[in-house]
Every structure is written in C-alpha cells, then in structure tokens.
Design a protein around this motif. Structure first.
Motif, PDB file in Angstrom:
ATOM      1  N   ARG A   1     -10.398  -1.366 -53.844  1.00 19.40           N
ATOM      2  CA  ARG A   1     -10.412  -0.233 -52.931  1.00 19.40           C
ATOM      3  C   ARG A   1      -9.172  -0.273 -52.047  1.00 19.40           C
ATOM      4  O   ARG A   1      -8.536  -1.318 -51.894  1.00 19.40           O
TER       5      ARG A   1
ATOM      6  N   GLU B   1      -8.129   3.195 -46.805  1.00 13.83           N
ATOM      7  CA  GLU B   1      -9.166   4.177 -47.134  1.00 13.83           C
ATOM      8  C   GLU B   1      -9.880   4.657 -45.868  1.00 13.83           C
ATOM      9  O   GLU B   1     -10.328   3.858 -45.047  1.00 13.83           O
TER      10      GLU B   1
ATOM     11  N   ARG C   1     -14.274   4.122 -44.149  1.00 12.49           N
ATOM     12  CA  ARG C   1     -14.838   2.980 -44.876  1.00 12.49           C
ATOM     13  C   ARG C   1     -15.832   2.279 -43.958  1.00 12.49           C
ATOM     14  O   ARG C   1     -15.451   1.613 -42.997  1.00 12.49           O
ATOM     15  N   THR C   2     -17.102   2.449 -44.223  1.00  9.50           N
ATOM     16  CA  THR C   2     -18.158   1.901 -43.373  1.00  9.50           C
ATOM     17  C   THR C   2     -19.172   1.129 -44.202  1.00  9.50           C
ATOM     18  O   THR C   2     -19.168   1.196 -45.442  1.00  9.50           O
TER      19      THR C   2
ATOM     20  N   SER D   1     -16.132  -5.648 -49.674  1.00  4.14           N
ATOM     21  CA  SER D   1     -15.113  -4.885 -48.960  1.00  4.14           C
ATOM     22  C   SER D   1     -13.961  -4.500 -49.871  1.00  4.14           C
ATOM     23  O   SER D   1     -13.330  -3.457 -49.683  1.00  4.14           O
TER      24      SER D   1
ATOM     25  N   HIS E   1     -10.985  -4.332 -46.502  1.00  8.00           N
ATOM     26  CA  HIS E   1     -10.652  -3.276 -45.541  1.00  8.00           C
ATOM     27  C   HIS E   1     -10.887  -3.796 -44.118  1.00  8.00           C
ATOM     28  O   HIS E   1     -12.004  -4.175 -43.761  1.00  8.00           O
TER      29      HIS E   1
ATOM     30  N   HIS F   1     -13.755  -2.143 -42.134  1.00  6.97           N
ATOM     31  CA  HIS F   1     -15.031  -2.425 -42.787  1.00  6.97           C
ATOM     32  C   HIS F   1     -15.470  -3.864 -42.534  1.00  6.97           C
ATOM     33  O   HIS F   1     -16.636  -4.130 -42.195  1.00  6.97           O
TER      34      HIS F   1
END
Length: 403
Positions: free
Chosen positions: A26, A30, A33-34, A92, A213, A216
């Motif tokens: 990913r 991004e 992102r959660t 993540s 991330h 995240h």
C-alpha cells in the motif's frame, strides 16, 4: 538502510475480485488510511490474553512472589505484544481486505485465544506447550501472508517479504527451546529468542522498507493503548466491587479507587498529548518507537493489576505489606510516564521545563510508594498535576503544528 517503498496503489488498480486480490504494497501517502473493523476485532481478542496475564500477575504479587510474578508477566506479555506487532505492521503495508486475508487473520485470532488459554500453565508451572502451539497457529498464518506478499511482488520487495517469512519460521523453531530445555534455562532461552525476534524486521528491511503507513501505525498503537487502559479500568472496577461485597472498608477503598482512576485518566491524557505520526518518517524512528511500546503497553496493563493487589491488601486478602502493595501501582505508573516520555512525547517537547515534566513526575509517583494506605490516591493526584503542568506549559510554548 534504503527508505524506498513500493509505489502507492492506484485507484482501480489490479484487484482480481473481493475474494482474492493481488497483495501489493500500500502507498505511504495513501489518504484516509485508518484502522479497519477487522483490526479492531483483532485488538479486542488480544486484550483477552492481556487480561489473563494480568490476573496471573495479581495472584503472584498478592501471594508475595514478586520475582516470579514480574518475570512471568514480562515473558507472557512479550509473547502477546510481539504477536500483535507482527500483524499490525504487516497489515499496515499489505492489507488487501479480501476474503483470503480476512480468513487468515481470523486464524491468527484463534491462535492468540489458544495462547491465552496456555498462559496460566506457563506462568505457574513453566509449561509453555499450549502457548507455543498458539504461537505456531499465529505464525503459520503470518508466514502464509508474507509468502503471499512475496509472490505478488518483484525485485527487492519480494526479497524483503521472503526474508520475513524465513525469519519468522526460524524463530518459531527456536522457541522449541522453552519446551525441552530445563526450567532454569528457560528465561535465558526466552531472552535470546526475544532478541532474535526483534532482529528479524531490521534484517528483512535492511535494503528495502515495507510500505507501512505512519498515520495508520500511530492510530493502531493509540487504539491498542486505549483498549489496554480500558482493560485496566475494568480490572480495577471488578477488584473494588468484589472488595465492597465482602468488606466495609470504604474509608480505604474509595480513596484507592479515586487515585487509581485519576492515574488511568492521566495515562490516557499523557499518551495522546502529541501527534506522533509526524515523527515516524522511516524505520529508523518507527522501529525504536514501536519496540518501546513493550514498556508502554506492559506498564499500562500492570497498573490495573497493581490496583487489584492494593485492594486485596486493603481488605486483608493479600499477604504483602502496604508498601509492597502500593509499589504494584506506583512502579508501573512511573514506568508508563517515563517510557511514554522516552519514546513518544519528548520528540514534541520544547525547552527544559517541558522535557522535565514527565521524568520528574515519574520519580514523584515512585516516591508515593511510601505514603502508606494513601499511596494510590497520592499517585493519582501527582499524575493529575502532571497533566495540568503539561497543559499549562504547552500553552506558553506549543508543539509544532500538524502538517
């Protein structure tokens, strides 16, 4: 160490179906992102293991077996924390949220529930067989995820994923030492294996960083902190309720309950006072921050166990002195403050006064150990003053604004 990461996944990119998607890394940038509902469910199931480890710590401390209790707790909490870490950082970088990914994650949850069932046996008798099997279930699922990520990637990204799969597999074999070696050697085997486990991410990502991330990761750690503190509140509440049913010692229990609650509230406030995701720029910062949470999570959970011990001592159920029972609260409380400052808050503190608040408060909380039957209340008041001082100092010299 290279800071390169896979390119962001583009909208409408290669996604075969909701059942099976290509497991591409990913994007670090991004948007939105959660944490996902599956991740939250994963955390809740892990807190079952945290609660079991906490109960075993309470029993050991209340019986006066402090060394056995602390060593056992540190070992069991490492197994819980590290399994959570493994999934969190992988998710993540590679969460596809397809059917196969969800099923494999549920298998990992089953593994941690098996591990939870084995904690009392490992804690009391040194029998790690059930814990090892629970870890095996989780590790087989995790290795399959890394292999899937590796086969979906090319070049350095593939090599990184396969290094993870190989490292995790080798460590799982190494954990057999806690099953077959003599009891006196098991703590040392555990220490060596824990260090090897923590070396795997650094070695695997030496040439290429996975696409975790920052926002995240920060959110995931924050949510787990909330859940652990919630378990602490629950444990303390049950302890006070049970004591009230069998004792009329309200003059001792109410101040203790108030102090414990103030300490937990302050722990929440202190942890979330800074936007830590801005600090997580690369593995160099993120790994030290992530590993340091072993102390943050472990001490947060131990506060609740300590309050239970203090309550049991107050009503005559614990075979320890008042100072020993008080230390069961003040030591993890002080450790939480100091460890949060060391790995988390100090990166956003400006000036000597702001930097000294948490370390000095940690020492003050420790000093409360010797305040007799009001130690927990006094520790809670110190923690409350700490929050107030932090808020006041932040208004005079605020931290950097969020980017």
């Amino acid at each position: 160490m290279s800071e390169d990461a896979p390119a962001p996944r583009e909208p409408g990119g290669p996604q075969a179906s909701p059942v099976l998607r290509r497991m591409a890394g990913r994007g670090r940038e991004e948007a939105h992102r959660t944490a996902t509902p599956l991740e939250l469910f994963f955390d809740l199931c892990f807190v079952v293991a945290v609660a079991v480890a906490g109960r075993e710590l309470v029993h050991a401390l209340a019986e006066g077996h402090a060394a056995h209790g602390v060593i056992g707790y540190l070992m069991m909490f490492f197994t819980i924390w590290w399994a959570w870490m493994n999934f969190t950082w992988f998710a993540s970088a590679y969460d596809t949220d397809d059917v196969l990914y969800r099923v494999v994650t549920l298998v990992q949850i089953a593994g941690v529930l098996i591990l939870s069932a084995g904690i009392p046996r490992a804690f009391d008798d040194g029998d790690f067989s059930v814990v090892w099997f629970g870890y095996l279930v989780m590790r087989l699922a995790l290795v399959s995820q890394w292999l899937r990520a590796g086969f979906s990637a090319v070049g350095p990204e593939r090599r990184t994923a396969l290094k993870y799969a190989a490292g995790v597999s080798a460590c799982q074999v190494g954990w057999l030492g806690v099953l077959f070696l003599p009891d006196r050697a098991k703590p040392w085997v555990f220490l060596v294996m824990a260090l090897l486990e923590m070396a795997v991410p650094a070695l695997a990502e030496m040439t290429r960083q996975t696409a975790w991330h920052p926002h995240h990761i920060a959110e995931r750690y924050g949510l787990f902190t909330i859940i652990v503190l919630g378990e602490t509140v629950s444990a303390a509440t049950v302890a006070v309720q049970s004591a009230l049913e069998e004792s009329e010692a309200l003059d001792e229990l109410l101040p203790m309950a108030a102090g414990g609650l103030l300490l937990i509230f302050a722990a929440f406030w202190i942890y979330f006072a800074v936007p830590i995701h801005l600090h997580l720029a690369s593995n160099r910062q993120a790994f030290l921050w992530g590993y340091g949470h072993y102390l943050v999570f472990g001490s947060a959970a131990a506060i609740g166990a300590g309050i239970e011990v203090a309550v049991e001592q107050a009503v005559g159920k614990a075979h320890v002195s008042t100072a020993a029972a008080s230390s069961a609260v003040t030591v993890p409380g002080a450790l939480f403050m100091f460890s949060v400052w060391l790995i988390h808050s100090r990166h956003y503190k400006r000036g000597l006064a702001q930097q000294l608040v948490l370390p000095v408060s940690a020492l003050a909380v420790l000093a409360c150990t010797f305040a007799g039957d009001r130690a927990v209340l006094l520790a809670g008041l110190v923690a409350t003053v700490t929050v107030g001082a932090g808020v006041w100092l932040s208004t005079t010299n605020p931290p950097p604004a969020e980017a």
